[in-house]
Design a protein around this motif. Structure first.
Motif, mmCIF file in Angstrom:
data_model
loop_
_atom_site.group_PDB
_atom_site.id
_atom_site.type_symbol
_atom_site.label_atom_id
_atom_site.label_comp_id
_atom_site.label_asym_id
_atom_site.label_seq_id
_atom_site.Cartn_x
_atom_site.Cartn_y
_atom_site.Cartn_z
ATOM 1 N N HIS A 99 1.278 -1.436 0.040
ATOM 2 C CA HIS A 99 0.054 0.140 0.006
ATOM 3 C C HIS A 99 0.995 1.278 -0.069
ATOM 4 N N THR A 100 1.950 1.232 0.152
ATOM 5 C CA THR A 100 3.079 2.224 0.350
ATOM 6 C C THR A 100 3.964 2.451 -0.274
ATOM 7 N N HIS A 101 4.068 1.378 -1.336
ATOM 8 C CA HIS A 101 5.570 1.163 -2.335
ATOM 9 C C HIS A 101 4.933 0.441 -3.411
ATOM 10 N N LEU A 102 4.997 1.332 -4.734
ATOM 11 C CA LEU A 102 4.483 0.523 -5.896
ATOM 12 C C LEU A 102 5.704 -0.215 -6.267
ATOM 13 N N ALA A 103 6.409 -1.195 -6.046
ATOM 14 C CA ALA A 103 7.595 -2.010 -6.843
ATOM 15 C C ALA A 103 7.747 -1.825 -7.764
ATOM 16 N N ALA A 104 6.611 -2.630 -8.210
ATOM 17 C CA ALA A 104 6.535 -3.139 -10.067
ATOM 18 C C ALA A 104 6.107 -1.728 -10.965
ATOM 19 N N TYR A 105 6.318 -0.714 -10.653
ATOM 20 C CA TYR A 105 5.469 0.702 -11.660
ATOM 21 C C TYR A 105 6.098 0.627 -12.387
ATOM 22 N N PRO A 106 8.447 0.986 -12.705
ATOM 23 C CA PRO A 106 8.759 1.195 -13.496
ATOM 24 C C PRO A 106 8.387 0.236 -15.177
ATOM 25 N N GLU A 107 7.803 -1.069 -14.748
ATOM 26 C CA GLU A 107 7.556 -2.339 -16.094
ATOM 27 C C GLU A 107 6.060 -1.710 -16.430
ATOM 28 N N VAL A 108 5.696 -1.700 -14.972
ATOM 29 C CA VAL A 108 4.133 -0.949 -15.134
ATOM 30 C C VAL A 108 3.821 0.154 -16.438
ATOM 31 N N LYS A 109 4.551 0.948 -15.956
ATOM 32 C CA LYS A 109 4.667 2.551 -16.518
ATOM 33 C C LYS A 109 4.887 2.285 -17.980
ATOM 34 N N GLU A 110 6.011 1.258 -18.474
ATOM 35 C CA GLU A 110 6.218 0.761 -20.047
ATOM 36 C C GLU A 110 5.937 0.278 -20.348
ATOM 37 N N LYS A 111 4.460 -0.336 -19.507
ATOM 38 C CA LYS A 111 3.911 -1.386 -20.546
ATOM 39 C C LYS A 111 3.020 -0.004 -21.225
ATOM 40 N N PHE A 112 1.655 0.428 -19.613
ATOM 41 C CA PHE A 112 0.947 1.455 -20.424
ATOM 42 C C PHE A 112 1.446 2.666 -21.492
ATOM 43 N N ASN A 113 3.144 3.261 -21.646
ATOM 44 C CA ASN A 113 3.649 3.440 -22.120
ATOM 45 C C ASN A 113 3.309 3.022 -24.122
ATOM 46 N N ARG A 114 3.546 0.915 -24.499
ATOM 47 C CA ARG A 114 3.959 1.457 -25.146
ATOM 48 C C ARG A 114 2.434 0.661 -25.971
ATOM 49 N N ARG A 115 1.159 0.738 -24.545
ATOM 50 C CA ARG A 115 0.019 0.986 -25.174
ATOM 51 C C ARG A 115 -0.447 2.311 -25.705
ATOM 52 N N VAL A 116 -0.255 2.724 -25.316
ATOM 53 C CA VAL A 116 -0.911 4.703 -25.422
ATOM 54 C C VAL A 116 -0.155 4.834 -26.898
ATOM 55 N N GLU A 117 1.217 4.179 -27.199
ATOM 56 C CA GLU A 117 1.692 4.997 -28.914
ATOM 57 C C GLU A 117 1.311 4.213 -29.561
ATOM 58 N N ARG A 118 0.638 3.045 -29.479
ATOM 59 C CA ARG A 118 0.522 2.132 -30.511
ATOM 60 C C ARG A 118 -1.564 3.053 -30.337
ATOM 61 N N PHE A 119 -2.493 3.325 -29.594
ATOM 62 C CA PHE A 119 -3.362 4.007 -29.630
ATOM 63 C C PHE A 119 -3.201 5.573 -30.632
#
Length: 207
Positions: A99-119
């Motif tokens: 709840h206080t640390h989103l350790a997976a954030y870098p890979e999650v953000k990279e995934k969304f960046n790819r999806r945004v770019e495709r869109f």
């Protein structure tokens, strides 16, 4: 717009929320060849999606705007992007994040960046795009049509599905050139309408 005007070929098809239902049904009907930005997220208010599209996803899923608001299920945290009022319920596992640390954030953000770019590439380069959205008012649908008119370079259509105590497919006579609005039964929208979705999407193809 009538549902018959949706028929034909598309070289881009995307779900615009509000939950996972549209993505699930597109996948069941072989109309989801790639992941969209909002496929597995909660975007309850169509007005928030309109804002996101109007801004071309600027600032979307930035770490400073994220807040853990609860648990999506036994395995996943429920995380809000407070800048847009959009919820992530399939991206941050309890095994990796707290709840206080989103350790997976870098890979999650990279995934969304790819999806945004495709869109954004699709809306810029496709000849004909279909957007599918569950739940939205006529005013929000009008606003969506206006936003997409400014965002999409070529032709597009919107299939907007609201759930109501009806039987079968009820077409709504909304005075929108690019939006086909229908009602589907709300009794068991997750499992009870597969055949109705199949009928509604019949004649629509991704090429």
């Amino acid at each position: 717009m009538k549902s018959s005007e949706l028929k034909g070929n598309y070289d881009g098809i995307f779900s615009l929320g509000d939950l996972c239902l549209a993505s699930i049904e597109l996948q069941k009907n072989n109309l989801r060849p790639y992941s969209g930005v909002l496929d597995w997220m909660g975007s309850i208010q169509l007005s928030d999606v309109n804002k996101l599209l109007m801004n071309r996803f600027a600032g979307f899923m930035e770490l400073e705007n994220l807040r853990v608001v609860g648990e999506a299920n036994e395995e996943m945290l429920l995380v809000s992007d407070d800048a847009y009022g959009i919820l992530s319920n399939h991206d941050f596992s309890k095994a990796q994040n707290t709840h206080t640390h989103l350790a997976a954030y870098p890979e999650v953000k990279e995934k969304f960046n790819r999806r945004v770019e495709r869109f954004l590439q699709k809306v810029d380069n496709s000849e004909r795009i279909l957007f599918v959205r569950t739940e939205g008012s006529i005013q929000d649908a009008y606003d969506l049509q206006m936003v997409l008119t400014g965002l999409v370079r070529n032709d597009f259509r919107v299939l907007l599905i609201n759930h109501a105590p009806v039987k079968g497919i009820i077409e709504l006579d909304w005075p929108l050139d690019k939006v086909c609005a229908v009602q589907l039964p709300d009794g068991d929208k997750w499992e009870g309408n597969h055949g109705i979705w199949k009928s509604l999407l019949n004649g629509i193809y991704h090429i």
